[in-house]
Scaffold this active site. Structure first.
Site, PDB file in Angstrom:
ATOM      1  CG  HIS A  23       4.763 -17.617 -82.755  1.00 24.96           C
ATOM      2  ND1 HIS A  23       5.359 -17.274 -81.568  1.00 24.96           N
ATOM      3  CD2 HIS A  23       3.552 -16.988 -82.753  1.00 24.96           C
ATOM      4  CE1 HIS A  23       4.555 -16.464 -80.889  1.00 24.96           C
ATOM      5  NE2 HIS A  23       3.459 -16.265 -81.587  1.00 24.96           N
ATOM      6  CB  CYS A  80       1.442  -7.832 -78.611  1.00 27.63           C
ATOM      7  SG  CYS A  80       1.685  -9.631 -78.620  1.00 27.63           S
ATOM      8  CG  ASP A 138       3.470 -12.969 -82.355  1.00 25.90           C
ATOM      9  OD1 ASP A 138       4.210 -12.950 -81.358  1.00 25.90           O
ATOM     10  OD2 ASP A 138       2.412 -13.638 -82.404  1.00 25.90           O
ATOM     11  CG  ASP A 144       2.901  -8.214 -82.721  1.00 27.34           C
ATOM     12  OD1 ASP A 144       4.068  -7.791 -82.820  1.00 27.34           O
ATOM     13  OD2 ASP A 144       2.556  -9.021 -81.840  1.00 27.34           O
ATOM     14  CE  LYS A 188       5.518  -9.143 -80.126  1.00 30.15           C
ATOM     15  NZ  LYS A 188       4.489 -10.214 -80.142  1.00 30.15           N
ATOM     16  CG  HIS A 190       5.388 -20.695 -80.280  1.00 30.61           C
ATOM     17  ND1 HIS A 190       4.454 -20.150 -79.437  1.00 30.61           N
ATOM     18  CD2 HIS A 190       6.598 -20.271 -79.846  1.00 30.61           C
ATOM     19  CE1 HIS A 190       5.093 -19.400 -78.534  1.00 30.61           C
ATOM     20  NE2 HIS A 190       6.382 -19.456 -78.764  1.00 30.61           N
ATOM     21  CG  HIS A 193      -0.642 -16.540 -84.098  1.00 31.26           C
ATOM     22  ND1 HIS A 193      -0.869 -17.440 -83.080  1.00 31.26           N
ATOM     23  CD2 HIS A 193       0.192 -15.598 -83.591  1.00 31.26           C
ATOM     24  CE1 HIS A 193      -0.206 -17.051 -82.010  1.00 31.26           C
ATOM     25  NE2 HIS A 193       0.453 -15.941 -82.287  1.00 31.26           N
TER      26      HIS A 193
HETATM   27  C1  VGL Z   1      -0.648 -11.557 -80.007  1.00 31.27           C
HETATM   28  C2  VGL Z   1      -1.798 -13.387 -79.250  1.00 31.27           C
HETATM   29  C3  VGL Z   1      -0.764 -14.217 -79.623  1.00 31.27           C
HETATM   30  C4  VGL Z   1      -0.629 -10.073 -80.220  1.00 31.27           C
HETATM   31  C5  VGL Z   1       0.402 -12.365 -80.367  1.00 31.27           C
HETATM   32  O1  VGL Z   1       0.111  -9.601 -81.105  1.00 31.27           O
HETATM   33  O2  VGL Z   1      -1.351  -9.355 -79.502  1.00 31.27           O
HETATM   34  N1  VGL Z   1      -1.728 -12.064 -79.433  1.00 31.27           N
HETATM   35  N2  VGL Z   1       0.324 -13.698 -80.182  1.00 31.27           N
HETATM   36 ZN    ZN Z   2       1.773 -14.993 -81.034  1.00 32.41          ZN
END
Ligand code: VGL
Ligand code: ZN
Length: 196
Positions: free
Chosen positions: A48, A151, A46, A8, A106, A52, A81
């Site tokens: 979304h 993550c 990530d 990410d 994801k 979401h 995000h």
């Molecule tokens: C993440 C919070 C929400 C991450 C992703 O990449 O760690 N954290 N979505």
């Molecule tokens: Zn996320």
């Protein structure tokens, strides 16, 4: 055979982004420098939909960082995000992506979050990353990227339960919540994980 998993490294998790991890940009040169040491480099993203359910904006009367129950899982509510096809969801332009052979997305299902690069939080669906790595003969995974306590941590823990040697590269990751990360690191070590 060992692979690097870059987690990410997206604009929204970097300074100026909507869910910026403090000093997140410091890991970019580290990640760029180490990629040559690996037989295989993959990444997670990530990704979304804009409605979401991990977004606080989707729950009336709730605030960012509140914790609720979503689909039987404990869910932290985040600022919006990494919305699909927005700049926030793009990898930072400073990341060297030449060696990344596959990207596993994801968090696409509205009703469930997905921290791990292997499956969603309820382990109902997998991303295909394990199958890909297995097919390439990978037995050892090194994790870097953002965020260390979400993550990166959940991916590295799933890697252990899937039978990989699993390492978190401490210089290649930063946490959203440093104190929460201390406990998670201990749990990772107790389960056979390695910190490098
Ligand atoms: C993440 C919070 C929400 C991450 C992703 O990449 O760690 N954290 N979505
Ligand atoms: Zn996320």
């Amino acid at each position: 055979m060992k692979a690097l998993v870059i987690v990410d490294m997206q604009n929204d998790f970097l300074p100026g982004g909507s869910l910026a991890v403090k000093d997140g940009d410091k890991v970019i040169p580290v990640i760029n420098r180490i990629q040559n040491e690996y037989e295989l480099v993959v990444a997670t993203q990530d990704w979304h939909p804009k409605t979401h359910k991990s977004f606080a904006s989707q729950h009336t009367g709730r605030e960012v960082f509140d914790v609720i129950t979503l689909d039987d899982e404990e869910q932290v509510l985040w600022p919006d995000h990494c919305v699909q096809e927005t700049e926030g969801a793009d990898f930072t332009k400073e990341l060297d992506t030449k060696k990344i052979e596959a990207i596993f997305r994801k968090g696409m299902e509205v009703n469930i979050d997905s921290y791990s690069g292997f499956y969603d939080n309820g382990k109902k669906k997998n991303t295909g990353m394990h199958g890909f790595l297995k097919d390439r003969g990978i037995t050892e995974l090194h994790f870097c990227g953002l965020a260390a306590d979400f993550c990166v941590y959940f991916s590295a823990m799933d890697a252990l339960s899937l039978g990989y040697r699993s390492c978190i590269l401490t210089k290649g990751t930063k946490a959203i919540d440093k104190s929460g990360y201390i406990e998670k690191k201990e749990l990772f070590l107790r389960n056979g994980g390695v910190l490098i």
